[in-house]
Structure formats: C-alpha cells, structure tokens
Design a protein around this motif. Structure first.
Motif, PDB file in Angstrom:
ATOM      1  N   ARG A  35       8.986  -0.507  -3.828  1.00 21.77           N
ATOM      2  CA  ARG A  35       9.282  -1.813  -4.220  1.00 21.77           C
ATOM      3  C   ARG A  35      10.329  -2.328  -5.235  1.00 21.77           C
ATOM      4  NH1 ARG A  35       5.147  -4.741  -4.664  1.00 21.77           N
ATOM      5  NH2 ARG A  35       5.459  -5.153  -6.832  1.00 21.77           N
ATOM      6  N   SER A  94      -1.870  -9.819  -3.848  1.00 24.80           N
ATOM      7  CA  SER A  94      -0.984  -9.412  -3.007  1.00 24.80           C
ATOM      8  C   SER A  94       0.219 -10.119  -2.945  1.00 24.80           C
ATOM      9  CB  SER A  94      -1.580  -9.195  -1.797  1.00 24.80           C
ATOM     10  OG  SER A  94      -2.639  -8.139  -1.530  1.00 24.80           O
ATOM     11  N   PHE A 107      -4.068   0.928  -5.338  1.00 20.82           N
ATOM     12  CA  PHE A 107      -4.216  -0.506  -4.838  1.00 20.82           C
ATOM     13  C   PHE A 107      -4.543  -0.528  -3.226  1.00 20.82           C
ATOM     14  CE2 PHE A 107      -2.538  -5.041  -3.661  1.00 20.82           C
ATOM     15  CZ  PHE A 107      -3.762  -5.431  -4.138  1.00 20.82           C
ATOM     16  N   SER A 108      -5.809  -1.128  -2.707  1.00 24.94           N
ATOM     17  CA  SER A 108      -6.212  -1.072  -1.365  1.00 24.94           C
ATOM     18  C   SER A 108      -5.689  -2.257  -0.940  1.00 24.94           C
ATOM     19  CB  SER A 108      -7.357  -0.673  -1.383  1.00 24.94           C
ATOM     20  OG  SER A 108      -8.399  -1.484  -1.855  1.00 24.94           O
ATOM     21  N   ALA A 109      -5.233  -3.338  -1.591  1.00 25.86           N
ATOM     22  CA  ALA A 109      -5.023  -4.794  -1.101  1.00 25.86           C
ATOM     23  C   ALA A 109      -6.129  -5.232  -0.233  1.00 25.86           C
ATOM     24  CB  ALA A 109      -3.861  -4.705  -0.188  1.00 25.86           C
ATOM     25  N   VAL A 110      -7.440  -5.153  -0.759  1.00 23.07           N
ATOM     26  CA  VAL A 110      -8.561  -5.843  -0.322  1.00 23.07           C
ATOM     27  C   VAL A 110      -8.469  -7.266  -0.170  1.00 23.07           C
ATOM     28  CG1 VAL A 110     -10.232  -3.862  -0.801  1.00 23.07           C
ATOM     29  CG2 VAL A 110      -9.800  -5.690  -2.331  1.00 23.07           C
ATOM     30  N   LEU A 158      -1.247   1.205  -8.571  1.00 21.75           N
ATOM     31  CA  LEU A 158      -0.611   0.571  -7.721  1.00 21.75           C
ATOM     32  C   LEU A 158      -0.737   1.532  -6.424  1.00 21.75           C
ATOM     33  CD1 LEU A 158       2.950  -1.311  -8.739  1.00 21.75           C
ATOM     34  CD2 LEU A 158       0.581  -2.069  -7.748  1.00 21.75           C
ATOM     35  N   ARG A 159      -0.636   2.914  -6.859  1.00 20.31           N
ATOM     36  CA  ARG A 159      -0.883   4.127  -5.794  1.00 20.31           C
ATOM     37  C   ARG A 159      -2.216   3.690  -5.365  1.00 20.31           C
ATOM     38  NH1 ARG A 159       3.499   7.759  -6.225  1.00 20.31           N
ATOM     39  NH2 ARG A 159       2.455   8.924  -4.368  1.00 20.31           N
ATOM     40  N   LEU A 198       2.587  -9.617  -5.534  1.00 19.01           N
ATOM     41  CA  LEU A 198       3.313  -8.232  -5.563  1.00 19.01           C
ATOM     42  C   LEU A 198       4.445  -7.994  -4.586  1.00 19.01           C
ATOM     43  CD1 LEU A 198       0.122  -5.718  -5.570  1.00 19.01           C
ATOM     44  CD2 LEU A 198       1.864  -6.028  -7.321  1.00 19.01           C
ATOM     45  N   LEU A 199       4.450  -9.197  -3.632  1.00 23.56           N
ATOM     46  CA  LEU A 199       5.365  -9.106  -2.692  1.00 23.56           C
ATOM     47  C   LEU A 199       6.686  -9.674  -3.000  1.00 23.56           C
ATOM     48  CD1 LEU A 199       3.346 -10.426   0.464  1.00 23.56           C
ATOM     49  CD2 LEU A 199       4.151  -7.938   0.241  1.00 23.56           C
ATOM     50  N   LEU A 203       0.941  -1.205  -0.015  1.00 17.62           N
ATOM     51  CA  LEU A 203       0.068  -0.030   0.130  1.00 17.62           C
ATOM     52  C   LEU A 203       0.878   1.107   0.011  1.00 17.62           C
ATOM     53  CD1 LEU A 203      -2.734  -0.620   2.565  1.00 17.62           C
ATOM     54  CD2 LEU A 203      -2.973  -0.884   0.244  1.00 17.62           C
ATOM     55  N   TYR A 204       0.390   2.207  -0.643  1.00 11.40           N
ATOM     56  CA  TYR A 204       1.006   3.538  -0.860  1.00 11.40           C
ATOM     57  C   TYR A 204       0.366   4.275   0.520  1.00 11.40           C
ATOM     58  CZ  TYR A 204       3.378   3.784  -4.946  1.00 11.40           C
ATOM     59  OH  TYR A 204       4.555   3.823  -6.172  1.00 11.40           O
ATOM     60  N   ARG A 241       1.837   1.908 -12.604  1.00 11.37           N
ATOM     61  CA  ARG A 241       2.140   2.730 -11.794  1.00 11.37           C
ATOM     62  C   ARG A 241       1.206   3.355 -11.114  1.00 11.37           C
ATOM     63  NH1 ARG A 241       7.484   5.213 -14.479  1.00 11.37           N
ATOM     64  NH2 ARG A 241       8.399   3.313 -15.169  1.00 11.37           N
TER      65      ARG A 241
END
Lengths: 334, 264
Positions: free
Chosen positions: A93, B92, B259-262, B256-257, B95-96, A76-77, B253
């Motif tokens: 990242r 998620s 993204f709330s990783a629900v 991703l800003r 993305l990690l 998350l940002y 890009r």
C-alpha cells in the motif's frame, strides 16, 4: 516491449471462516469452542496484463474474482504467491501505488452521502495531490463523458443508482489512475445506463490509455469492451486468451439455424436439434463438420429451405457452459 | 497535509451541519452522568457539614464541571465507528486512498467537539451558578491545562483506535468496548475525585490510562494539584500516549494482514 502493468504469479488466498450449526445448543457450544474452516478462494492463479489492455475477468459468483481484485488493489494480503501492479506490491500500500490505481465496485459507494459530489471531489483532489489544472481538465472531461453537470451539486444521497454510479466513476478516476479495477460496474443499472457506462469505459481507455481489468456478469459489458478474457472458477484459472477464441475452444459445436417452407419435421439426422418451432429449427453440429452438414442440409432439404445460417454459439451460452463445467478448460478442450 | 485537512474540514462541516441537533442532544445526554454524581456528592457534603475529605460542595461542583468539559474535549468514539465501517464495507474505500483512515476520524472528532463545545459551556455555566462554584486555581493551572487536555484528547483518541483495530480479528468488539467503558468508569475519576477513593483504587487508577484523559486534566483545570504533581501528570500522559501510538502502529499493521474486506 513494455513491462506488464499487472503481473500475477501463483496468487493464492485462503479465508478462515467461523462455522456454527444452527440451534441454541450449537450457539452455547460456540461460546466455549469455535469451529473454523478454511475456504480456498483463489488457488494459485497466474496472468499478466500489458499497458492499455482492457481485460474481462469472468467467473460465476464465488469464483474468486473480487478476492483477486481486492488483493491487486491492496485491500487483502494474499496467502501465497506474488503480484505487482505498476511495479508495486499492492498489499504494501505504498503512496505511489495508491495514487496510480483505482478500484470501483458497482455496489459500493466511496463518496460522502450527505454532501454534493463536487465537494467530495475537492477532498479527493487534495488527497491525491492532483494539480489544479489537471484536476480541472480531468473533471471537465469526466463531466462531458458522463454528463455529470446536473448531478455535481446535489447531495449524493439524493441521486438515483445510475446517477450515483456515474459520480462514483468520476470520483474513482479524478486522479487519472493508470490502472482501473472495475468490479461489476454496471450492476443494477438499467440497459440504457449500462450502455452509457460501457461507452464511457471504452472512451476512457482510448483517451487515457489506462489498463482496465473488469468483472461483470453482463456479457454485453465484456463483449463491448474486452478483446481478452480471463476465466476463473473455484479459484482456478480456466482460460486466458482472446474472447473470440473462447467460443471456439469451449464450444465444440456450431449453431445452424434453418427456416423452412412448411413444417420443420425430423431434422435429427443433421445434428442435435436444440430448438424448433413451426418452421424454424436450431441445430448444434460438431464444429469441424459444420460446413459439410450445412451443405448436406441445403442438398437434402432442397426447395423446402427458405433460409440457413451457421454461427458460433452466443457468448453467454459458452460462458455458462464453462461455469457449469467442473472440468478445467484445458482438460475439456484437450 | 494542511490542504487535505482544510478540505476534509470543509466537507465534514457540511456533513455535520445536517446532524447538528443530534450532536447537541448527544452532548446533553453525556453530561447527565456527571451532574447526577455532582448532585449525590453535594448531598453527602451538605450532610457532613459542607465538606468530604477536604472537598467542599463548591469543590465538588468545580470538579464535576471540569470533568464534564474534559469529557467533552476528550471523547472518542472511533472504536464503535470503526467496527461499523468494517462491517458495512465502508473502510475499504478509505484504505484504497493514499491517506490513513485515522485522519478522517481526526477531522470528524474535531468538528463534533467544535459543534458541541459552545452549548456545553452554556450548560456548565448554568450548573456553576446553581452550585455556587468558586475557582481556587492559579494562573499556571490554566497554562498546564492546555498541554494536559491536548495530551488527554490524543490519548483517548489513540486508545479508541487501538481498540478499533481489534475489529480486524474479531469483527465485533462491543464486548471490549463495554469492558473498557466500565473499567474507565471505575478508575477514571467519574464516581468520585480520585483523592477520595481508597489508596488501592488510586494505585490502580494511576497505573491505568483512563485517569490520564479524564480525572487528571479535570483536577488540573479545577486547580486541585500542585505544580510538581501537575508536571508529573503530564509525564504520565505523555508516556501513555507514546505507548498507545506504538500499540496502534503495531496493531494496525498486523490487523491489515487479517483484514478480509467483508462487504466490500
């Protein structure tokens, strides 16, 4: 002194969520105009964690723990503030950052369900560019610590929750990360598996020197693993310090338990009686007067007293008090 | 990166092996539409003395078979898959890791195509025999087809990813997917070869990207274009691919800003 591995300054996260009332009319209205609301999840928290520390990150549901971990792992940002993990800004990242940390979530799987864990491990080995010898050594270590041998060649979907959690742990740690964010790692596991995971985390920290930030609703996890805890509530940092001091600061009382010969009778003159049975009673007394009150009980109860103990309240009780309190701890204990 | 791809391919083959029947069924369903259009145009062609706008019955069959093969080689479902992954919290973990999620999709895409290509060729051969297909192309049509199909597959894949990134803002992108599918259906040469549609529709078709990953490689494979036109089409494909890559990088890009990783 080493630089902190995790350095968080005034970190803030605001979510923008869509809101809609129930009913057909509201649904139709929402087609034309959507209503949004801002939810403050993390409100300017600041802390740092030194290399090799195991820190408990505590708070009730919705406190902002997972949001913080997601920001620190680069998912998350943030809306504001700064953070570095291993010297990197997480949300950029960068490859070195991602190779140096892991985020394990107790309720989420990162493995491919249709293939055995051992095959997923090989994929991870290449993704993280783990050298062959290091991979074998780490896998052997993890297999031993987590007793993975019988599980490695079964498709992940055929594993029980506890077994899956063990292979998830191994998957997350195969690249020997310097920082591990563990979000409810024992969620849903039975007591014996919880204990095994706890022992594993402690041993992993000892062996690898990894820095660990752990959230858990099971206080046993925290008590077993963390000397230091950070408590947040409503996105605000309430406490950052030693676990033992949390009880001292948050609970302004001690617990005196007495066992009597015969019935208990009225003990309210000694303090607040919070529990009593036929011959046993638990009394809360002001922390500063605990010794004096206990001595008075010995004196006044005389031969009726069979046993007496003076203790700090259970850590669960203290934490529950923190969570149910709307006041920041600093105010509460000022 | 080669080692990563090798290992991802092995893992994906193992996973795909468990769904091979499902994959072949999907492939079979996907060829129903071109076969229906082929049957319809064959009927029209036969009714008009064996030809419509210069396309003989055999040409129609060759075109729709080429279209079916191209459709299979350029199919990309990332926008649907990505939305599902975001909603289920499965993005998620990817993305990690120090590997762009796009690479997993490349491998899945390749394995699906490899799994279904052979059965597809068998079906296409049966259709070719049934409709008496004759190929009138030159050797260079086949040479030109190679870069054309690669560009087409990459273009379709990247467009699907551009659409997928809308999930970061909208959470559900079914509407966008449906809209694009319908637009693609109209302007990608599925209803008819683009040479047979009205001029205004041709102009729109060649101004949008859809034809460049369906009708264009299909016409090249059928042998239905001149060398100059074929090369021009390749340039068009390359330009659209470049635009799609730039759009994806920008959208990723920015997304991703948001993204709330629900769910994760």
């Amino acid at each position: 002194m080493d630089a902190p591995v995790v350095d968080v300054r005034a970190l803030r996260k605001v979510y923008r969520v869509t809101e809609r009332e129930t009913g057909l009319a509201a649904t139709l209205r929402s087609l034309v105009k959507r209503r949004h609301r801002e939810v403050l999840a993390v409100d300017g928290i600041t802390f740092h964690i030194d290399p090799g520390e195991v820190v408990g990150f505590l708070g009730p549901n919705g406190a902002g723990k997972t949001t913080t971990l997601k920001m620190l792992s680069g998912l998350l940002y943030p809306t504001g503030g700064e953070a570095t993990v291993l010297g990197h800004v997480p949300w950029r990242r960068e490859g070195d950052f991602l190779r140096g940390m892991t985020l394990l979530m107790g309720n989420r799987s990162q493995l491919v369900w249709d293939i055995p864990a051992a095959d997923s491990f090989l994929v991870l080995k290449e993704i993280y560019a783990v050298p062959e010898r290091q991979y074998k050594r780490t896998l052997d270590e993890l297999t031993e610590l987590l007793e993975l041998q019988p599980l490695l060649h079964k498709p992940v979907r055929g594993l029980s929750l506890g077994e899956r959690m063990k292979v998830e742990f191994a998957a997350g740690l195969l690249h020997s990360p310097g920082v591990a964010f563990l979000d409810e790692p024992t969620l849903g596991l039975d007591i014996s598996m919880q204990g095994r995971i706890r022992r594993f985390v402690a041993e992993y920290n000892q062996r690898s020197g990894a820095t660990i930030l752990l959230t858990s609703h099971y206080m046993d996890d925290v008590v077993a693993l963390c000397r230091r805890v950070i408590v947040i509530h409503h996105g605000v940092l309430l406490y950052d310090g030693a676990l033992v001091d949390l009880a001292e600061r948050m609970a302004p009382y001690k617990r005196i338990t007495v066992t009597l010969r015969g019935t208990v009778g009225d003990l309210s003159t000694f303090g607040e009686v919070v529990a009593s049975s036929d011959n046993t009673a638990t009394i809360h007394v002001p922390r500063t007067q605990a010794g004096e009150r206990a001595a008075r009980m010995v004196r006044e109860l005389g031969d009726r007293l069979a046993d007496i103990s003076v203790e700090d309240p259970a850590i669960e009780e203290v934490i529950d008090k923190v969570f149910t309190s709307e006041r920041p701890l600093a105010e509460a204990t000022a | 990166m080669i080692r990563i791809y090798r290992q991802l391919l092995i893992a994906q083959i193992q996973a795909a092996a468990q769904y091979r029947i499902q994959a072949v069924l999907w492939m079979l369903f996907s060829i129903i539409r071109p076969v229906i259009f082929l049957a319809a145009w064959t009927a029209v062609s036969n009714a008009q003395g064996g030809s419509v706008g210069g396309y003989t019955t055999s040409d129609f069959a060759a075109y729709y078979i080429a279209l079916t093969i191209v459709g299979q080689l350029t199919t990309a479902w990332n926008s649907f898959e990505f939305e599902f992954e975001v909603r289920q919290g499965r993005l998620s973990p990817k993305l990690l890791r120090p590997l762009h999620p796009l690479h997993y999709a490349v491998v899945e895409n390749l394995i699906w195509k490899a799994t279904t290509f052979l059965p597809l060729l068998v079906v296409c051969a049966l259709v070719a025999v049934t409709f008496h297909v004759e190929w009138h192309g030159e050797w260079w049509h086949l040479v030109l087809f190679v870069p054309s199909i690669l560009l087409a597959a990459a273009l379709a894949f990247m467009i699907a990813w551009v659409i997928a990134t809308a999930t970061f803002w909208l959470q559900r992108i079914n509407t966008i997917n449906t809209l694009l599918q319908r637009t693609g259906f109209m302007f990608a040469g599925q209803i008819a070869p683009l040479a047979l549609v009205p001029t205004w529709m041709q102009v729109i078709s060649y101004s949008l990207p859809f034809a460049y990953f369906l009708a264009v490689p299909a016409e090249i494979l059928r042998g239905g274009v001149t060398l100059e036109r074929g090369l021009l089409y390749l340039v068009g494909q390359a330009v659209w691919l470049g635009l799609a890559v730039v759009a994806f990088r920008f959208a990723w890009r920015a997304g991703l800003r948001e993204f709330s990783a629900v769910g994760a």
